[in-house]
Design a protein around this motif. Sequence first.
Motif, PDB file in Angstrom:
ATOM      1  N   HIS A 136       0.808  -1.219   0.000  1.00 45.62           N
ATOM      2  CA  HIS A 136       0.000   0.000   0.000  1.00 45.62           C
ATOM      3  C   HIS A 136       0.845   1.274   0.000  1.00 45.62           C
ATOM      4  CE1 HIS A 136      -3.536  -2.458   0.587  1.00 45.62           C
ATOM      5  NE2 HIS A 136      -2.959  -3.046   1.620  1.00 45.62           N
ATOM      6  N   ILE A 137       2.123   1.154  -0.307  1.00 43.54           N
ATOM      7  CA  ILE A 137       3.003   2.320  -0.363  1.00 43.54           C
ATOM      8  C   ILE A 137       2.882   2.965  -1.745  1.00 43.54           C
ATOM      9  CG2 ILE A 137       5.440   3.007  -0.416  1.00 43.54           C
ATOM     10  CD1 ILE A 137       5.953   1.115   1.868  1.00 43.54           C
ATOM     11  N   PRO A 138       2.735   4.276  -1.809  1.00 43.82           N
ATOM     12  CA  PRO A 138       2.591   4.942  -3.112  1.00 43.82           C
ATOM     13  C   PRO A 138       3.738   4.609  -4.065  1.00 43.82           C
ATOM     14  CG  PRO A 138       2.114   6.475  -1.327  1.00 43.82           C
ATOM     15  CD  PRO A 138       2.655   5.229  -0.688  1.00 43.82           C
ATOM     16  N   ALA A 139       3.429   4.544  -5.349  1.00 44.40           N
ATOM     17  CA  ALA A 139       4.412   4.149  -6.350  1.00 44.40           C
ATOM     18  C   ALA A 139       5.625   5.073  -6.349  1.00 44.40           C
ATOM     19  CB  ALA A 139       3.767   4.116  -7.735  1.00 44.40           C
ATOM     20  N   GLU A 140       5.396   6.375  -6.140  1.00 40.83           N
ATOM     21  CA  GLU A 140       6.527   7.304  -6.173  1.00 40.83           C
ATOM     22  C   GLU A 140       7.465   7.087  -4.987  1.00 40.83           C
ATOM     23  OE1 GLU A 140       2.875   9.572  -4.552  1.00 40.83           O
ATOM     24  OE2 GLU A 140       3.331   8.104  -6.132  1.00 40.83           O
ATOM     25  N   VAL A 141       6.919   6.667  -3.847  1.00 40.16           N
ATOM     26  CA  VAL A 141       7.757   6.367  -2.688  1.00 40.16           C
ATOM     27  C   VAL A 141       8.525   5.070  -2.929  1.00 40.16           C
ATOM     28  CG1 VAL A 141       7.769   5.830  -0.214  1.00 40.16           C
ATOM     29  CG2 VAL A 141       6.231   7.589  -1.101  1.00 40.16           C
ATOM     30  N   GLU A 142       7.858   4.068  -3.485  1.00 40.58           N
ATOM     31  CA  GLU A 142       8.537   2.807  -3.785  1.00 40.58           C
ATOM     32  C   GLU A 142       9.652   3.028  -4.813  1.00 40.58           C
ATOM     33  OE1 GLU A 142       7.642  -1.828  -5.083  1.00 40.58           O
ATOM     34  OE2 GLU A 142       5.979  -0.387  -5.013  1.00 40.58           O
ATOM     35  N   GLN A 143       9.402   3.862  -5.798  1.00 39.49           N
ATOM     36  CA  GLN A 143      10.434   4.177  -6.783  1.00 39.49           C
ATOM     37  C   GLN A 143      11.623   4.869  -6.124  1.00 39.49           C
ATOM     38  OE1 GLN A 143       9.563   7.292  -9.738  1.00 39.49           O
ATOM     39  NE2 GLN A 143      10.332   5.881 -11.320  1.00 39.49           N
ATOM     40  N   GLU A 144      11.344   5.785  -5.222  1.00 44.39           N
ATOM     41  CA  GLU A 144      12.407   6.464  -4.487  1.00 44.39           C
ATOM     42  C   GLU A 144      13.233   5.469  -3.679  1.00 44.39           C
ATOM     43  OE1 GLU A 144      12.807   9.552  -0.708  1.00 44.39           O
ATOM     44  OE2 GLU A 144      10.968   9.539  -1.898  1.00 44.39           O
ATOM     45  N   HIS A 145      12.552   4.501  -3.043  1.00 42.53           N
ATOM     46  CA  HIS A 145      13.250   3.481  -2.257  1.00 42.53           C
ATOM     47  C   HIS A 145      14.115   2.602  -3.150  1.00 42.53           C
ATOM     48  CE1 HIS A 145      10.880   3.358   1.795  1.00 42.53           C
ATOM     49  NE2 HIS A 145      11.152   4.598   1.408  1.00 42.53           N
ATOM     50  N   LEU A 146      13.633   2.288  -4.348  1.00 40.22           N
ATOM     51  CA  LEU A 146      14.409   1.456  -5.256  1.00 40.22           C
ATOM     52  C   LEU A 146      15.701   2.174  -5.651  1.00 40.22           C
ATOM     53  CD1 LEU A 146      14.641  -1.120  -6.983  1.00 40.22           C
ATOM     54  CD2 LEU A 146      13.383   0.080  -8.785  1.00 40.22           C
ATOM     55  N   HIS A 147      15.598   3.440  -5.980  1.00 42.57           N
ATOM     56  CA  HIS A 147      16.789   4.204  -6.349  1.00 42.57           C
ATOM     57  C   HIS A 147      17.742   4.348  -5.162  1.00 42.57           C
ATOM     58  CE1 HIS A 147      14.377   6.202  -9.850  1.00 42.57           C
ATOM     59  NE2 HIS A 147      14.849   5.012 -10.174  1.00 42.57           N
ATOM     60  N   LYS A 148      17.187   4.532  -3.981  1.00 47.11           N
ATOM     61  CA  LYS A 148      18.027   4.637  -2.785  1.00 47.11           C
ATOM     62  C   LYS A 148      18.737   3.319  -2.518  1.00 47.11           C
ATOM     63  CE  LYS A 148      16.503   7.145   0.591  1.00 47.11           C
ATOM     64  NZ  LYS A 148      15.804   7.663   1.786  1.00 47.11           N
ATOM     65  N   ALA A 149      18.038   2.197  -2.733  1.00 44.87           N
ATOM     66  CA  ALA A 149      18.647   0.874  -2.550  1.00 44.87           C
ATOM     67  C   ALA A 149      19.837   0.693  -3.478  1.00 44.87           C
ATOM     68  CB  ALA A 149      17.617  -0.221  -2.800  1.00 44.87           C
ATOM     69  N   ILE A 150      19.691   1.120  -4.723  1.00 45.08           N
ATOM     70  CA  ILE A 150      20.778   0.978  -5.694  1.00 45.08           C
ATOM     71  C   ILE A 150      21.989   1.803  -5.265  1.00 45.08           C
ATOM     72  CG2 ILE A 150      21.480   1.445  -8.076  1.00 45.08           C
ATOM     73  CD1 ILE A 150      18.523   0.891  -8.866  1.00 45.08           C
ATOM     74  N   GLU A 151      21.756   3.035  -4.821  1.00 49.94           N
ATOM     75  CA  GLU A 151      22.859   3.917  -4.430  1.00 49.94           C
ATOM     76  C   GLU A 151      23.587   3.384  -3.201  1.00 49.94           C
ATOM     77  OE1 GLU A 151      24.096   6.388  -6.271  1.00 49.94           O
ATOM     78  OE2 GLU A 151      22.602   5.601  -7.680  1.00 49.94           O
ATOM     79  N   ILE A 152      22.845   2.920  -2.197  1.00 50.95           N
ATOM     80  CA  ILE A 152      23.471   2.356  -0.998  1.00 50.95           C
ATOM     81  C   ILE A 152      24.224   1.087  -1.356  1.00 50.95           C
ATOM     82  CG2 ILE A 152      23.018   1.266   1.249  1.00 50.95           C
ATOM     83  CD1 ILE A 152      20.687   3.220   1.589  1.00 50.95           C
ATOM     84  N   HIS A 153      23.634   0.269  -2.218  1.00 51.88           N
ATOM     85  CA  HIS A 153      24.266  -0.979  -2.652  1.00 51.88           C
ATOM     86  C   HIS A 153      25.615  -0.689  -3.306  1.00 51.88           C
ATOM     87  CE1 HIS A 153      23.538  -5.304  -3.728  1.00 51.88           C
ATOM     88  NE2 HIS A 153      24.544  -5.043  -4.535  1.00 51.88           N
ATOM     89  N   LYS A 154      25.643   0.295  -4.181  1.00 58.69           N
ATOM     90  CA  LYS A 154      26.902   0.665  -4.834  1.00 58.69           C
ATOM     91  C   LYS A 154      27.924   1.138  -3.813  1.00 58.69           C
ATOM     92  CE  LYS A 154      25.146   3.464  -8.002  1.00 58.69           C
ATOM     93  NZ  LYS A 154      25.044   4.341  -9.217  1.00 58.69           N
ATOM     94  N   SER A 155      27.458   1.856  -2.801  1.00 59.39           N
ATOM     95  CA  SER A 155      28.360   2.390  -1.783  1.00 59.39           C
ATOM     96  C   SER A 155      28.992   1.294  -0.935  1.00 59.39           C
ATOM     97  CB  SER A 155      27.606   3.377  -0.888  1.00 59.39           C
ATOM     98  OG  SER A 155      28.405   3.815   0.181  1.00 59.39           O
ATOM     99  N   VAL A 156      28.183   0.282  -0.555  1.00 53.53           N
ATOM    100  CA  VAL A 156      28.696  -0.725   0.387  1.00 53.53           C
ATOM    101  C   VAL A 156      29.355  -1.912  -0.304  1.00 53.53           C
ATOM    102  CG1 VAL A 156      27.055  -0.100   2.190  1.00 53.53           C
ATOM    103  CG2 VAL A 156      26.467  -1.936   0.607  1.00 53.53           C
ATOM    104  N   THR A 157      29.019  -2.169  -1.578  1.00 56.71           N
ATOM    105  CA  THR A 157      29.595  -3.329  -2.280  1.00 56.71           C
ATOM    106  C   THR A 157      30.590  -2.942  -3.364  1.00 56.71           C
ATOM    107  OG1 THR A 157      27.950  -3.517  -4.065  1.00 56.71           O
ATOM    108  CG2 THR A 157      27.395  -4.534  -1.935  1.00 56.71           C
ATOM    109  N   GLY A 158      30.544  -1.703  -3.819  1.00 58.71           N
ATOM    110  CA  GLY A 158      31.452  -1.258  -4.870  1.00 58.71           C
ATOM    111  C   GLY A 158      30.884  -1.339  -6.263  1.00 58.71           C
ATOM    112  N   SER A 159      29.676  -1.884  -6.424  1.00 60.14           N
ATOM    113  CA  SER A 159      29.056  -1.959  -7.751  1.00 60.14           C
ATOM    114  C   SER A 159      27.546  -1.995  -7.594  1.00 60.14           C
ATOM    115  CB  SER A 159      29.532  -3.204  -8.510  1.00 60.14           C
ATOM    116  OG  SER A 159      29.196  -4.386  -7.804  1.00 60.14           O
ATOM    117  N   ARG A 160      26.830  -1.664  -8.653  1.00 58.94           N
ATOM    118  CA  ARG A 160      25.373  -1.679  -8.582  1.00 58.94           C
ATOM    119  C   ARG A 160      24.865  -3.124  -8.644  1.00 58.94           C
ATOM    120  NH1 ARG A 160      21.027   0.279 -12.209  1.00 58.94           N
ATOM    121  NH2 ARG A 160      20.027  -1.609 -11.443  1.00 58.94           N
TER     122      ARG A 160
END
Length: 307
Positions: A136-160
């Motif tokens: 039930h989370i709005p699509a724009e919030v879920e999209q924001e979370h997806l992009h944030k996940a990718i950025e954090i992932h790149k930061s902690v693992t070194g790649s997307r």
Amino acid sequence: MTDHVYPRDMVGYADNPPKAQWPDNARVAVQFVINYEEGGENCILHGDEASEKFLSEIVGADAITGMRHMNMESVYEYGSRVGFWRLHKLFSERDMPVTVYGVAMALERNRQAVDAMLKAQWEIATHGYRWIDYQHIPAEVEQEHLHKAIEIHKSVTGSRPRGVYIGRTSPNSIRLVAEEGGFDYCSDTYADELPYWCDDYASPQLMIPYTLDVNDMRFATPQGFNAGDQFYNYLKDTFDMLFHEGGDTPRMMSVGLHCRLVGRPGRAQALRRFLDYIAAQPQVWIPRRIDIAEHWRRTHPFCGQTA
């Protein structure tokens, strides 16, 4: 009567699944997933309204609103403090590849575990930014979370991340993944036993199905496993059936694991037995999910239709 197009595919491969052509003529590809979620679950410390209630030793737990649930928190902490390292040893000792579904917030809180995953050459796919229900989370919030996940992932693992599994999805999740355009595969489907192409959105998306039955989550549900031998027998029976069928049409077996669940010693022993069982069998391929994605893209590229 209308011309409305039904948005679900109820046919799939039917009785003519493609020949998977796994490496070395393997009859079954057995793929292990470790879900790393501890530290990204519902908790008021994370800005949530209530505590987590899903997939723990406290079966049927209620979410506590506005307060910390100390027992629930410690069950999740067990997964990152103890369970992960037990699973890491089981697979590393046998040099068996693993795909990790890593919740970005959880990975960020345990760099030692991330370093161990990378050193073992495990694939780390994204499990989203948070281990919460996006229904039930709005699509724009879920999209924001997806992009944030990718950025954090790149930061902690070194790649997307090249793979994605949100898990507790919304009706928008797969569309948002496909529109993002950077994932070699998405595993938010239980609709098949082989990879398939989804062309429902602007870009075709390779789907690699996951599992909710060959999954230690059944230790934490009302209808499920309550002893290690039940888990082992189900793993073995699933493998044996797929191996039998694989003589004609090679198959894929996904196994879902959680640090806080199968990481407990009485359950890990059953997993250990299964790892040793399949290691002794011929014509078995044990890949990461990204290996399956790369193989499928080479041998079964998108050709304008899903089946």
